[in-house]
Design a protein around this motif. Structure first.
Motif, PDB file in Angstrom:
ATOM      1  N   ALA A 132      20.120  44.785  32.973  1.00 43.84           N
ATOM      2  CA  ALA A 132      20.131  44.709  34.441  1.00 43.84           C
ATOM      3  C   ALA A 132      20.790  43.416  34.906  1.00 43.84           C
ATOM      4  N   LEU A 133      20.523  42.337  34.204  1.00 43.17           N
ATOM      5  CA  LEU A 133      21.105  41.044  34.553  1.00 43.17           C
ATOM      6  C   LEU A 133      22.625  41.062  34.355  1.00 43.17           C
ATOM      7  N   LEU A 134      23.085  41.607  33.226  1.00 50.66           N
ATOM      8  CA  LEU A 134      24.522  41.663  32.969  1.00 50.66           C
ATOM      9  C   LEU A 134      25.228  42.562  33.985  1.00 50.66           C
ATOM     10  N   THR A 135      24.565  43.651  34.386  1.00 48.51           N
ATOM     11  CA  THR A 135      25.130  44.516  35.414  1.00 48.51           C
ATOM     12  C   THR A 135      25.239  43.760  36.738  1.00 48.51           C
ATOM     13  N   GLY A 136      24.222  42.975  37.041  1.00 51.80           N
ATOM     14  CA  GLY A 136      24.253  42.168  38.258  1.00 51.80           C
ATOM     15  C   GLY A 136      25.361  41.125  38.231  1.00 51.80           C
ATOM     16  N   LEU A 137      25.586  40.521  37.071  1.00 51.51           N
ATOM     17  CA  LEU A 137      26.674  39.549  36.939  1.00 51.51           C
ATOM     18  C   LEU A 137      28.028  40.218  37.149  1.00 51.51           C
ATOM     19  N   GLU A 138      28.182  41.407  36.600  1.00 53.89           N
ATOM     20  CA  GLU A 138      29.434  42.141  36.821  1.00 53.89           C
ATOM     21  C   GLU A 138      29.655  42.413  38.302  1.00 53.89           C
ATOM     22  N   ALA A 139      28.598  42.827  38.986  1.00 56.28           N
ATOM     23  CA  ALA A 139      28.708  43.116  40.420  1.00 56.28           C
ATOM     24  C   ALA A 139      29.046  41.848  41.201  1.00 56.28           C
ATOM     25  N   GLU A 140      28.425  40.741  40.833  1.00 58.13           N
ATOM     26  CA  GLU A 140      28.704  39.470  41.502  1.00 58.13           C
ATOM     27  C   GLU A 140      30.144  39.037  41.261  1.00 58.13           C
ATOM     28  N   ARG A 141      30.611  39.206  40.034  1.00 56.37           N
ATOM     29  CA  ARG A 141      32.006  38.867  39.719  1.00 56.37           C
ATOM     30  C   ARG A 141      32.965  39.696  40.567  1.00 56.37           C
ATOM     31  N   ASP A 142      32.704  41.000  40.635  1.00 59.55           N
ATOM     32  CA  ASP A 142      33.603  41.881  41.391  1.00 59.55           C
ATOM     33  C   ASP A 142      33.573  41.574  42.880  1.00 59.55           C
ATOM     34  N   ALA A 143      32.382  41.178  43.378  1.00 62.36           N
ATOM     35  CA  ALA A 143      32.273  40.866  44.806  1.00 62.36           C
ATOM     36  C   ALA A 143      33.055  39.607  45.171  1.00 62.36           C
ATOM     37  N   ARG A 144      33.242  38.706  44.226  1.00 73.22           N
ATOM     38  CA  ARG A 144      33.951  37.461  44.497  1.00 73.22           C
ATOM     39  C   ARG A 144      35.457  37.607  44.391  1.00 73.22           C
ATOM     40  N   ARG A 145      35.917  38.699  43.813  1.00 74.88           N
ATOM     41  CA  ARG A 145      37.350  38.886  43.648  1.00 74.88           C
ATOM     42  C   ARG A 145      37.978  39.225  44.994  1.00 74.88           C
ATOM     43  N   PRO A 146      39.134  38.669  45.285  1.00 71.54           N
ATOM     44  CA  PRO A 146      39.784  38.987  46.549  1.00 71.54           C
ATOM     45  C   PRO A 146      40.210  40.446  46.570  1.00 71.54           C
ATOM     46  N   PRO A 147      40.096  41.108  47.705  1.00 72.56           N
ATOM     47  CA  PRO A 147      40.483  42.529  47.774  1.00 72.56           C
ATOM     48  C   PRO A 147      41.981  42.704  47.527  1.00 72.56           C
ATOM     49  N   ARG A 148      42.301  43.802  46.904  1.00 72.97           N
ATOM     50  CA  ARG A 148      43.700  44.095  46.644  1.00 72.97           C
ATOM     51  C   ARG A 148      44.418  44.436  47.953  1.00 72.97           C
ATOM     52  N   THR A 149      45.600  43.984  48.072  1.00 72.01           N
ATOM     53  CA  THR A 149      46.380  44.288  49.270  1.00 72.01           C
ATOM     54  C   THR A 149      47.528  45.222  48.906  1.00 72.01           C
ATOM     55  N   GLY A 150      47.841  46.111  49.791  1.00 72.98           N
ATOM     56  CA  GLY A 150      48.917  47.053  49.540  1.00 72.98           C
ATOM     57  C   GLY A 150      50.283  46.385  49.653  1.00 72.98           C
ATOM     58  N   ARG A 151      51.283  47.033  49.102  1.00 72.27           N
ATOM     59  CA  ARG A 151      52.638  46.484  49.182  1.00 72.27           C
ATOM     60  C   ARG A 151      53.197  46.636  50.585  1.00 72.27           C
TER      61      ARG A 151
END
Length: 235
Positions: free
Chosen positions: A216-235
């Motif tokens: 559960a902790l590792l899943t939470g870390l993955e979610a936190e990592r993904d939430a901090r990533r800047p959103p992808r922008t289209g071309r």
């Protein structure tokens, strides 16, 4: 053994044996000398004092933790393996958990572990301070899960030194705790009747709690990592 035939490695290995048997209070230079068939004064040629010896022993046991090859396994498999090894090491050496309150541990063994732990979380996509935070979060979780076993080992030794039967005292205490817990509905439904031989122990963790919590902790870390990533922008 004389000071010339005695080695620091022998001293540290024997100290770990004594610590495993009797905890921090079970280690003293005189007893160590007897176990080594050497004068206590010969030990002081290799280590400064008991605190120095506990620090050396505490660093040595970190070598028991495997370092998964990040070229052959994914970061989550590696993180699970290291956390599981760390937890098992703490359970084998409960005095180390106790010693964190009174000693600052450092050395090649712990540094080896800590460096590879950072590599694991960097492989997961954490960078800089985020990798430190992820590694520290998992370490704290593992340490917290080992506290119960360490406390039980320490209490059992204390009860034995006081002349009581540790097993009987612990059983009686858990019985009284169960009687109190029966006054509360959720605990009552979990433990069953106090005289039921198959009743649960509400003070004990459910089976596989460590494994459940770690994932559960590792899943939470993955979610936190993904939430901090800047959103992808289209071309």
């Amino acid at each position: 053994m004389t000071r010339d035939t005695l080695t620091r490695d022998q001293i540290v290995r024997t100290a770990i044996e004594l610590l495993d048997e009797g905890g921090l209070e079970g280690l003293n230079m005189r007893g160590l000398g007897r176990r080594l068939n050497s004068a206590a004064t010969a030990v002081y040629w290799h280590v400064k004092n008991k605190d120095d010896l506990v620090t050396l022993a505490g660093d040595r046991v970190w070598d028991e933790i495997g370092l998964p090859d990040l070229d052959t396994v994914d970061w989550r498999t590696a993180a699970t393996a290291m956390a599981t090894d760390l937890h098992a090491m703490f359970i084998r050496h409960p005095w180390l958990v106790q010693a964190f309150a009174s000693h600052l541990f450092y050395g090649a063994g712990k540094a080896r572990h800590d460096d590879h732990s950072l590599a694991v979380y960097e492989a997961a996509g954490f960078t800089g301070e985020e990798a430190d935070q992820a590694a520290a979060t998992v370490f704290t979780f593992v340490l917290g899960n080992a506290l119960g076993a360490s406390a039980t080992a320490s209490l059992t030794r204390k009860l034995g030194r006081d002349g009581g039967n540790a097993e009987d005292v612990l059983r009686d205490t858990m019985k009284r705790a169960g009687e109190v817990a029966m006054r509360f509905p959720r605990l009552r439904s979990r433990i069953g009747a106090p005289d039921d031989s198959e009743a649960g122990d509400y003070a004990g963790a459910p089976a596989r709690s460590f494994e459940f919590g770690l994932q559960a902790l590792l899943t939470g870390l993955e979610a936190e990592r993904d939430a901090r990533r800047p959103p992808r922008t289209g071309r």
